[in-house]
Write a protein that holds these residues in place. Structure first.
Motif, PDB file in Angstrom:
ATOM      1  N   LEU A 148     -10.755   0.427  -6.527  1.00 50.08           N
ATOM      2  CA  LEU A 148     -11.276  -0.573  -5.675  1.00 50.08           C
ATOM      3  C   LEU A 148     -11.128   0.106  -4.242  1.00 50.08           C
ATOM      4  CD1 LEU A 148     -10.069  -4.145  -6.839  1.00 50.08           C
ATOM      5  CD2 LEU A 148     -11.892  -2.855  -7.407  1.00 50.08           C
ATOM      6  N   ARG A 149     -10.045   0.458  -3.826  1.00 49.56           N
ATOM      7  CA  ARG A 149      -9.779   0.992  -2.655  1.00 49.56           C
ATOM      8  C   ARG A 149      -8.606   1.643  -2.570  1.00 49.56           C
ATOM      9  NH1 ARG A 149      -8.905  -4.568  -2.981  1.00 49.56           N
ATOM     10  NH2 ARG A 149      -6.836  -5.169  -2.445  1.00 49.56           N
ATOM     11  N   SER A 150      -8.210   2.042  -1.227  1.00 49.03           N
ATOM     12  CA  SER A 150      -6.813   2.694  -0.927  1.00 49.03           C
ATOM     13  C   SER A 150      -6.250   1.849   0.313  1.00 49.03           C
ATOM     14  CB  SER A 150      -6.583   4.128  -0.492  1.00 49.03           C
ATOM     15  OG  SER A 150      -7.179   4.374   0.593  1.00 49.03           O
ATOM     16  N   GLU A 151      -4.851   1.297   0.150  1.00 52.15           N
ATOM     17  CA  GLU A 151      -4.293   0.480   1.375  1.00 52.15           C
ATOM     18  C   GLU A 151      -2.871   0.980   1.436  1.00 52.15           C
ATOM     19  OE1 GLU A 151      -5.359  -3.335   0.326  1.00 52.15           O
ATOM     20  OE2 GLU A 151      -3.319  -3.682  -0.693  1.00 52.15           O
ATOM     21  N   MET A 152      -2.234   0.518   2.483  1.00 52.25           N
ATOM     22  CA  MET A 152      -0.844   0.874   2.757  1.00 52.25           C
ATOM     23  C   MET A 152      -0.112  -0.180   1.936  1.00 52.25           C
ATOM     24  SD  MET A 152      -0.134   3.676   4.416  1.00 52.25           S
ATOM     25  CE  MET A 152       1.519   3.602   4.648  1.00 52.25           C
ATOM     26  N   HIS A 153       0.914  -0.063   1.263  1.00 52.75           N
ATOM     27  CA  HIS A 153       1.761  -1.046   0.529  1.00 52.75           C
ATOM     28  C   HIS A 153       3.223  -0.667   0.811  1.00 52.75           C
ATOM     29  CE1 HIS A 153       2.734  -4.433  -2.023  1.00 52.75           C
ATOM     30  NE2 HIS A 153       3.438  -3.426  -2.666  1.00 52.75           N
ATOM     31  N   GLU A 157       1.089   4.998   0.953  1.00 50.65           N
ATOM     32  CA  GLU A 157      -0.520   4.737   0.608  1.00 50.65           C
ATOM     33  C   GLU A 157      -0.653   4.595  -0.901  1.00 50.65           C
ATOM     34  OE1 GLU A 157      -4.390   4.747   2.226  1.00 50.65           O
ATOM     35  OE2 GLU A 157      -2.555   4.988   3.309  1.00 50.65           O
ATOM     36  N   CYS A 158      -1.440   3.663  -1.250  1.00 51.01           N
ATOM     37  CA  CYS A 158      -1.616   3.326  -2.624  1.00 51.01           C
ATOM     38  C   CYS A 158      -3.053   3.182  -2.856  1.00 51.01           C
ATOM     39  CB  CYS A 158      -0.888   1.944  -2.896  1.00 51.01           C
ATOM     40  SG  CYS A 158       0.820   2.083  -2.796  1.00 51.01           S
ATOM     41  N   TYR A 159      -3.380   3.597  -4.272  1.00 52.19           N
ATOM     42  CA  TYR A 159      -4.412   3.215  -5.003  1.00 52.19           C
ATOM     43  C   TYR A 159      -4.427   1.773  -5.437  1.00 52.19           C
ATOM     44  CZ  TYR A 159      -4.380   8.505  -5.875  1.00 52.19           C
ATOM     45  OH  TYR A 159      -4.365   9.853  -5.717  1.00 52.19           O
ATOM     46  N   VAL A 160      -5.655   1.097  -5.019  1.00 49.10           N
ATOM     47  CA  VAL A 160      -5.574  -0.215  -5.783  1.00 49.10           C
ATOM     48  C   VAL A 160      -6.478  -0.243  -6.845  1.00 49.10           C
ATOM     49  CG1 VAL A 160      -6.085  -2.691  -5.224  1.00 49.10           C
ATOM     50  CG2 VAL A 160      -4.892  -1.356  -3.558  1.00 49.10           C
ATOM     51  N   ILE A 161      -6.193  -0.479  -8.115  1.00 51.59           N
ATOM     52  CA  ILE A 161      -7.077  -0.380  -9.415  1.00 51.59           C
ATOM     53  C   ILE A 161      -7.155  -1.684  -9.924  1.00 51.59           C
ATOM     54  CG2 ILE A 161      -7.013   0.790 -11.431  1.00 51.59           C
ATOM     55  CD1 ILE A 161      -5.776   3.228 -10.284  1.00 51.59           C
ATOM     56  N   LYS A 162      -8.145  -2.036 -10.543  1.00 52.13           N
ATOM     57  CA  LYS A 162      -8.611  -3.137 -11.307  1.00 52.13           C
ATOM     58  C   LYS A 162      -8.472  -2.797 -12.559  1.00 52.13           C
ATOM     59  CE  LYS A 162     -12.723  -5.270 -11.400  1.00 52.13           C
ATOM     60  NZ  LYS A 162     -13.968  -6.039 -10.871  1.00 52.13           N
ATOM     61  N   MET A 163      -7.963  -3.588 -13.517  1.00 52.67           N
ATOM     62  CA  MET A 163      -7.802  -3.135 -15.108  1.00 52.67           C
ATOM     63  C   MET A 163      -8.595  -4.477 -15.791  1.00 52.67           C
ATOM     64  SD  MET A 163      -4.471  -1.066 -15.689  1.00 52.67           S
ATOM     65  CE  MET A 163      -3.710  -2.441 -16.063  1.00 52.67           C
ATOM     66  N   VAL A 164      -9.651  -4.147 -16.472  1.00 55.43           N
ATOM     67  CA  VAL A 164     -10.162  -5.410 -17.265  1.00 55.43           C
ATOM     68  C   VAL A 164     -10.145  -4.955 -18.768  1.00 55.43           C
ATOM     69  CG1 VAL A 164     -12.313  -6.604 -17.546  1.00 55.43           C
ATOM     70  CG2 VAL A 164     -11.774  -5.933 -15.361  1.00 55.43           C
ATOM     71  N   PRO A 165      -9.639  -5.935 -19.516  1.00 52.56           N
ATOM     72  CA  PRO A 165      -9.374  -5.404 -20.852  1.00 52.56           C
ATOM     73  C   PRO A 165     -10.927  -5.365 -21.762  1.00 52.56           C
ATOM     74  CG  PRO A 165      -8.927  -7.868 -20.511  1.00 52.56           C
ATOM     75  CD  PRO A 165      -9.204  -7.161 -19.241  1.00 52.56           C
ATOM     76  N   HIS A 166     -10.785  -4.149 -22.481  1.00 52.08           N
ATOM     77  CA  HIS A 166     -11.603  -4.440 -23.723  1.00 52.08           C
ATOM     78  C   HIS A 166     -11.908  -5.722 -24.298  1.00 52.08           C
ATOM     79  CE1 HIS A 166     -10.709   0.199 -23.743  1.00 52.08           C
ATOM     80  NE2 HIS A 166     -11.272  -0.138 -22.618  1.00 52.08           N
TER      81      HIS A 166
END
Length: 259
Positions: A148-153, A157-166
Motif C-alpha cells: 500500500l505505502r511506506s511510512e515511519m512506525h 521505515e516500514c512497508y505497509v502491506i494488505k493481505m486478503v485471503p484466497h
C-alpha cells in the motif's frame, strides 16, 4: 519578490513530496514484491524449526491470569504446544498437523479434534484464537499481498502491506494489514479485520532482541478493538531456531505420552 520565491519553493516541495508518495509503492515493488516481503518476515520468525518457552499474560479490567507453555514447530505443517502453568491446566497439549488440530486433556484422558469452525474461538480464554496459536493459516500461501505505502512506525521505515485471503483459504480474517520494517524485515504491527471490514484486533510486536543468528521481536501484545481494558501479552522467555525435530515427534501418540 522574496516572498514569491519562498512560496514557489514551498509549492515545489509539496509537489515533489506528493509525487514521491504516489510512486513509492510502485518503485519499491519493482525491487521486491509484497509477497516476498511477507515471506522474509515470516521466515525470520518461523525458521525451519524452533523450540520456545513462552509466558502469556491475559489482562482483563478486574483480573489478570498467567499461562506458561513450551512450543515446538517445524515449517508450516507441524506445531505442538505443552502447557506447564498454571497447575490446573498443566499437561494440556495442542497439536497441529497440516490443516488439522487436536487438544489432549490429560485430566480426563481425552483427545479432542478441533473442527475448522472452532479455529476462530479464543485459546485458553486469551485474545488469541486457536488459529493464532498454531499458525494454521499461512500468511504467505493463503493470502494475496498488496504493497500500500511506506511510512515511519516506531522510528523505523516500514512497508505497509494488505493481505486478503484466497476464497478457499482456511482463514478467519477478511483482511490483515502488516507493518514490516525495510531494515531487517521485522514484523512490528498487524491489524486484523473481519469480513465486513471492521477492525477486530491490533497486534503490537516489540522488545526486539538478538536470538541466535537473527534479530526478532520477542513480545507480542494482542489488543481487541471493541473491548476496553482487554489485552493479551505473549513474551518469549527462551527461543531456539534450527533445532532437530523429526516429523514423528508431531504425532498424536507422542503427544499423549509427553511428560
Amino acid at each position: 519578490m522574496h516572498q514569491r520565491q519562498k512560496l514557489r519553493m514551498f509549492l515545489r516541495g509539496l509537489m515533489i513530496s506528493f509525487l514521491m508518495t504516489a510512486i513509492l509503492p510502485e518503485a519499491i515493488a519493482q525491487q521486491i514484491s509484497a509477497r516476498d516481503i511477507v515471506k522474509k518476515a515470516d521466515d525470520l520468525m518461523r525458521g525451519q524449526s524452533s523450540y520456545s518457552e513462552v509466558e502469556m499474560e491475559i489482562i482483563r479490567p478486574s483480573w489478570t491470569r498467567t499461562l506458561r507453555f513450551k512450543t515446538w514447530a517445524k515449517g508450516d505443517d507441524f506445531s505442538l504446544v505443552y502447557i506447564t502453568h498454571p497447575p490446573r491446566e498443566k499437561g494440556q497439549r495442542f497439536l497441529k498437523r497440516d490443516r488439522e488440530m487436536w487438544n489432549y486433556v490429560p485430566a480426563i484422558d481425552r483427545m479432542i479434534k478441533i473442527p475448522p469452525s472452532m479455529m476462530t474461538q479464543s485459546w485458553m480464554g486469551s485474545d488469541l484464537t486457536n488459529d493464532d496459536l498454531v499458525n494454521a493459516a499461512s500468511i504467505v500461501t493463503d493470502y494475496d499481498h498488496e504493497l500500500l505505502r511506506s511510512e515511519m512506525h516506531r522510528g523505523r521505515e516500514c512497508y505497509v502491506i494488505k493481505m486478503v485471503p484466497h476464497e478457499d483459504a482456511p482463514v478467519v480474517w477478511g483482511k490483515v494489514l502488516c507493518w514490516i520494517s525495510m531494515d531487517g524485515f521485522l514484523n512490528l504491527r498487524n491489524e486484523y479485520y473481519d469480513e465486513a471490514g471492521e477492525l477486530v484486533n491490533e497486534e503490537i510486536l516489540d522488545e526486539i532482541e538478538d536470538v541466535g543468528d537473527r534479530t526478532i521481536p520477542t513480545r507480542y501484545t494482542m489488543i481487541p478493538a471493541d473491548k476496553e481494558g482487554h489485552k493479551t501479552i505473549m513474551k518469549f522467555q527462551e527461543i531456539e531456531f534450527g533445532v532437530e525435530i523429526e516429523d514423528r515427534f508431531f504425532s498424536i501418540q507422542n503427544m499423549k505420552q509427553m511428560r
